[in-house]
Design a protein around this motif. Structure first.
Motif, PDB file in Angstrom:
ATOM      1  N   THR A  21       0.793  -1.234   0.000  1.00 12.70           N
ATOM      2  CA  THR A  21       0.000   0.000   0.000  1.00 12.70           C
ATOM      3  C   THR A  21       0.825   1.284   0.000  1.00 12.70           C
ATOM      4  N   ASN A  27       0.004   1.210  -5.805  1.00  9.86           N
ATOM      5  CA  ASN A  27      -1.260   1.849  -5.476  1.00  9.86           C
ATOM      6  C   ASN A  27      -2.051   2.246  -6.704  1.00  9.86           C
ATOM      7  N   ARG A  30      -2.044  -1.639  -9.092  1.00  9.11           N
ATOM      8  CA  ARG A  30      -2.764  -2.658  -8.336  1.00  9.11           C
ATOM      9  C   ARG A  30      -2.669  -4.074  -8.890  1.00  9.11           C
TER      10      ARG A  30
ATOM     11  N   SER B  71      -5.069  -9.410  -0.932  1.00 15.93           N
ATOM     12  CA  SER B  71      -3.700  -8.899  -1.029  1.00 15.93           C
ATOM     13  C   SER B  71      -2.661 -10.002  -0.865  1.00 15.93           C
ATOM     14  N   SER B  73      -1.994 -11.794   1.896  1.00 18.96           N
ATOM     15  CA  SER B  73      -1.267 -11.695   3.163  1.00 18.96           C
ATOM     16  C   SER B  73      -1.656 -12.826   4.109  1.00 18.96           C
ATOM     17  N   SER B  91      -7.852  -7.023  -6.257  1.00 17.78           N
ATOM     18  CA  SER B  91      -7.155  -5.789  -5.898  1.00 17.78           C
ATOM     19  C   SER B  91      -7.660  -4.563  -6.654  1.00 17.78           C
ATOM     20  N   ASN B  94     -11.701  -1.909  -5.594  1.00 16.93           N
ATOM     21  CA  ASN B  94     -11.330  -1.322  -4.299  1.00 16.93           C
ATOM     22  C   ASN B  94     -11.998   0.015  -4.030  1.00 16.93           C
ATOM     23  N   VAL B 113      -8.502  -1.997   1.149  1.00 14.61           N
ATOM     24  CA  VAL B 113      -7.601  -2.388   2.229  1.00 14.61           C
ATOM     25  C   VAL B 113      -8.221  -1.961   3.570  1.00 14.61           C
ATOM     26  N   GLU B 116      -7.231   1.369   5.156  1.00 13.70           N
ATOM     27  CA  GLU B 116      -7.718   2.551   4.442  1.00 13.70           C
ATOM     28  C   GLU B 116      -9.198   2.781   4.745  1.00 13.70           C
ATOM     29  N   ASN B 136      -3.068  -3.053   7.309  1.00 14.58           N
ATOM     30  CA  ASN B 136      -2.612  -2.135   6.259  1.00 14.58           C
ATOM     31  C   ASN B 136      -2.264  -2.843   4.955  1.00 14.58           C
ATOM     32  N   VAL B 137      -2.429  -4.139   4.921  1.00  9.17           N
ATOM     33  CA  VAL B 137      -2.179  -4.916   3.706  1.00  9.17           C
ATOM     34  C   VAL B 137      -3.468  -5.611   3.266  1.00  9.17           C
ATOM     35  N   THR B 139      -7.261  -7.146   2.700  1.00  8.78           N
ATOM     36  CA  THR B 139      -8.446  -6.512   2.144  1.00  8.78           C
ATOM     37  C   THR B 139      -9.698  -6.870   2.953  1.00  8.78           C
TER      38      THR B 139
END
Lengths: 407, 461
Positions: A21, A27, A30, B71, B73, B91, B94, B113, B116, B136-137, B139
């Motif tokens: 991010t 960003n 993507r 994402s 993660s 991704s 969003n 995310v 966000e 922060n990674v 979704t």
């Protein structure tokens, strides 16, 4: 070429994804191949011999601003930017560089070819004439005016002061020399005012950073050696730069690159200790007493090569704050890359423009009439992405020079 | 391998740019934050529900495997193409569709995310509590299908407690809505909460409706510093027993503290055996009182010092560091496998003791982190996956730990999910009847078995 330590470096990536991010390129685009984590994976596969170097990989590798945001955010301390920089060099050696990078290499490592090329080309619309912002507010970029001369042709080699408090060498860099001579004149004027003798050594070459970024570090060895010879002088107090990129090259990249290439890095480390950004040297001076009020509203953009590479963030802001009447307003994400790095505006214009638009939006939201930044590529990029509005794009030192009172 | 005509069909839906098939691109979708890699045959990046539906129509007609991904993660290969086929990455979907302040809910696309989203609602004085370490990674879509937990679980619960409704695409390509925007809804089976936590095996989530809370007015972060790991564990049990409900209650041991300090330089106490990171939030007066009570409490349980953060910025820095724990631990060893067995919170201290004992016996370095307030342990097994012999020892240690968690009435996984990482342990916790019922549900949603194949239910030891 790739040292053992760097080969081990890729195993530090645990794929947590914290680099995604914050990355301006990811960003916008993507998809994973445009993320630092994705590129580290590909580099790992190449180093393990599980993937060949390819044009597609090259394209992904160069869809990157080298803004170092990933390195700053990596919890495991992976030096992502070093990996990318070394891979750029590897790939340029093993695959043929595309013609713009080849041309760039030939121009920037020759003292005569660059001025000649710029002289011939400046009357025509071309790659370089896009240096001048669409709205034309790029400081006083006089280069494209007929009859203009480069900075070092306009000012003497030695700029003395009576009773000097110190003596500095000034590394002007190509951008200031050819495109932004007013920045150079401002540097000399302000340094003279605070009692510094300013010497512009003749024969200085391009710092080489654009070459390193394009992967031509071998080609740039000549630039490094010449500059080290010229600027490693014991009789001066500091080597001053006004350009964030040149500063990063002289302070950090020279030593790192020489080390990574297995060359002697000692002279580069000696020089690094003396190099100062113009804002750093002025922060220590008594400049405040020479400043008259300049009413206005200014915002400051952190160049990646100044903030992240050199850790210089507060000095330029404090200098602007010292000007009476001038209000400094912070923009959102001041240290987010503007999209002008690593020749991305030429490599991937649409990506660079997308990132630039976000930056310009943050600038607009401050309602400032002036945006200051100590990097010519940032100023170019911001200028390019502003519409026909009256926001002036300057180097902080230009405002300082304008604020100097009569003696 | 996908046949050229299938590929052509898929490209006609998303365009050539958003259909990736080069080896380079596939390699970048072969991993998540677990240690295994699986190469997909294609990666599709849809931008709308309509595109997802079209893709699923092709997939179901042609029997193609599809694995959803946010994402990447996750910690158990949940979003990897374990049997090849298509990875469907969300991704590019969003957008925050709506934040409704009057009724306190929001509608988001799955690729938003979490962090966000949290910041966006907090600007409007609202609050989305689920807060996995990877916020922060990761979704919103990923956190819904994994039913992610996180650091505020002790007070605010987990993702499932906030999901009001979903828009999903079924494997057949049919679009279906579940739930509503209202806080109460008892119309039929609760498909929303069934899909939440289904690890992407039942349907593809294309929109999420979540409820929001008013943002707590203030927050204080406390660091209780211990010379003895046992005391820290006991404090946690006592806090919960005493009826104090902090917003977060995190425990970290010395290895974690050192790695975080190495990364963030916050002046964490490097000589401490353990630190409890505690948030209290709410009305200013209550927070002041609670912070004092918690601090006293920690001291009475053997904390050598309790530091209270002085500013929002200081709070933030501590939590940024805490969120980096998983990555920062790679400074110690290159591979980290996280267990997340969860035990009743009263057993926390003895569970930690057990972990250390298991590590010692198998000669495996284990660092201990825990969402301690809800008994959710995160032992980090530090190793190097290139060392086969070491990995065998890690495997053995994990087996022993699972045995222990089961023996005290704990669970295999508190919040990370099963994926393939823990699939082999599943029969230890779920009865044959329960597994059969789950397989039946899977079959009802996905009769062809094309969605996220190779996942937990299909694992055969």
């Amino acid at each position: 070429m790739i040292t053992k330590e760097l080969k081990e470096e890729v195993y530090k990536c645990i794929k947590c994804g914290l680099c995604l991010t914050p990355c301006p390129v990811y960003n916008l685009l993507r998809f994973e191949g445009a993320s630092p984590r994705g590129r580290v994976q590909l580099i790992k596969k190449i180093l393990e011999g599980k993937m060949e170097l390819s044009e597609h990989f090259q394209s992904l590798l160069f869809t990157c601003l080298l803004c170092e945001t990933c390195t700053a955010n990596c919890p495991s301390g992976l030096k992502t930017d070093r990996l990318m920089k070394i891979m750029r060099s590897e790939i340029q050696e093993r695959l043929r560089p595309d013609w713009p990078k080849g041309m760039l290499g030939n121009l920037l490592r020759d003292k005569r070819r660059l001025p000649f090329f710029l002289f011939c080309e400046r009357t025509r619309e071309n790659l370089f004439s896009s240096q001048e912002g669409k709205s034309g507010p790029l400081g006083d970029s006089e280069f494209f005016r007929p009859g203009s001369k480069a900075l070092r042709q306009q000012v003497p080699e030695v700029n003395p002061v009576p009773e000097p408090k110190g003596k500095v060498l000034y590394f002007t860099g190509c951008a200031t020399n050819y495109f932004f001579p007013n920045v150079g004149k401002s540097v000399i004027k302000v340094l003279n005012r605070v009692g510094m003798e300013v010497i512009l050594p003749r024969g200085q070459m391009c710092c080489g950073l654009p070459l390193f970024q394009a992967g031509g570090r071998k080609k740039a060895l000549k630039n490094i050696r010449e500059n080290l010879k010229l600027f490693n002088r014991k009789d001066v107090d500091a080597v001053v730069v006004d350009c964030a990129a040149c500063g990063a090259a002289l302070k950090k990249e020279y030593a790192l690159i020489l080390e990574e290439m297995g060359e002697d890095a000692k002279p580069a480390k000696e020089l690094a200790g003396k190099v100062m950004d113009i804002s750093q040297i002025l922060a220590r001076s008594d400049l405040g007493k020479w400043l008259k009020p300049v009413p206005g509203r200014v915002t400051y953009h952190d160049p990646c090569h100044l903030g992240r590479s050199q850790g210089v963030r507060e000095e330029p802001r404090n200098l602007l704050r010292r000007i009476p009447g001038l209000e400094l307003v912070e923009m959102a994400g001041a240290d987010t890359c503007c999209g002008g790095g690593a020749a991305l505006p030429w490599e991937h214009p649409d990506v660079a423009a997308g990132i630039g638009r976000n930056k310009v939006q943050s600038i607009r939201e401050t309602r400032a009439t002036v945006v200051a930044s100590g990097c010519p590529w940032c100023r170019r990029q911001i200028g390019e992405n502003l519409d026909e509005e009256q926001i002036r794009v300057v180097h902080p030192v230009e405002i300082l020079a304008e604020a100097l009172n009569e003696k | 391998m996908l046949s050229p005509d299938v590929l052509q069909k898929l490209i006609s839906i998303v365009g050539p740019e958003r259909c990736k098939t080069s080896r380079e691109d596939l390699l970048t979708y072969a991993y998540d934050a677990y240690v295994r890699e699986f190469l997909p045959d294609a990666v599709l990046l849809p931008k709308s529900t309509a595109e997802v539906a079209e893709i699923m129509k092709v997939a179901s007609t042609r029997n193609l495997f599809v694995t959803p991904r946010g994402s990447g993660s996750g910690l158990g290969a949940g979003s990897l193409a374990k049997q090849g086929g298509i990875v469907l990455s969300f991704s590019m979907m969003n957008r925050i569709v709506e934040i409704n302040t009057a009724n306190r809910y929001a509608v988001v696309e799955p690729g938003v995310v979490i962090g966000e989203f949290q910041r966006a609602v907090e600007k409007l004085n609202l609050f989305y509590p689920p807060d996995p370490g990877s916020a922060n990674v990761a979704t919103m879509g990923g956190s819904v299908v994994m039913n992610a937990g996180g650091m505020r679980g002790v007070k605010y619960g987990v993702t499932r407690d906030y999901v009001l409704g979903l828009e999903v695409v079924l494997p057949s390509g049919e679009v279906m809505k579940t739930g509503t925007v209202t806080a109460k809804d008892v119309t039929g089976y609760d498909l929303t909460r069934l899909i939440c936590g289904s690890e992407g095996t039942l349907a593809l989530v294309t929109k999420v409706i979540v409820r929001l809370l008013p943002k707590p007015k203030t927050k204080r972060t406390l660091q209780a510093i211990y010379n003895n790991l046992d005391d820290a564990g006991n404090t946690v049990a006592r806090i919960i027993e005493a009826g104090i409900i902090p917003a977060t209650l995190e425990l970290m041991d010395q290895t974690i503290i050192k790695a975080l300090e190495d990364f963030a330089h916050l002046g964490l106490p490097l000589d401490a055996a353990a630190v409890l990171l505690i948030d209290v939030d709410g009305e200013p007066e209550t927070v002041e009182k609670q912070a004092a009570v918690v601090a006293e409490f920690c001291k009475s349980q053997g904390a050598r010092d309790v530091r209270v953060s002085q500013s929002e910025k200081e709070n933030e820095q501590l939590w940024v560091a805490r969120r980096a724990a998983f990555g920062a631990i790679a400074r110690v060893r290159p591979t980290c496998i996280i267990e997340d067995a969860t035990v009743p919170v009263s057993l926390l201290a003895s569970a930690i003791k057990k972990i250390l004992e298991v590590g010692e016996r198998n000669r495996v370095q284990i660092a201990v982190l825990a969402h301690a307030g809800d008994g959710n342990l995160h032992p980090f097994f530090l190793c190097d996956q290139r060392d086969k012999e070491e990995m065998a020892r890690v495997e053995r240690a994990m087996d022993e730990l699972v045995d222990y968690a089961m023996s005290v009435g704990g669970t295999l996984s508190g919040e990370h999910g099963i994926g393939i990482a823990k699939a082999k342990y599943l029969p230890r916790q779920l009865s044959p009847a329960s597994l059969n019922l789950m397989r039946g549900i899977k079959k009802t949603f996905d009769p062809q078995g094309i969605l996220n194949p190779g996942s937990f239910l299909e694992h055969r030891a």
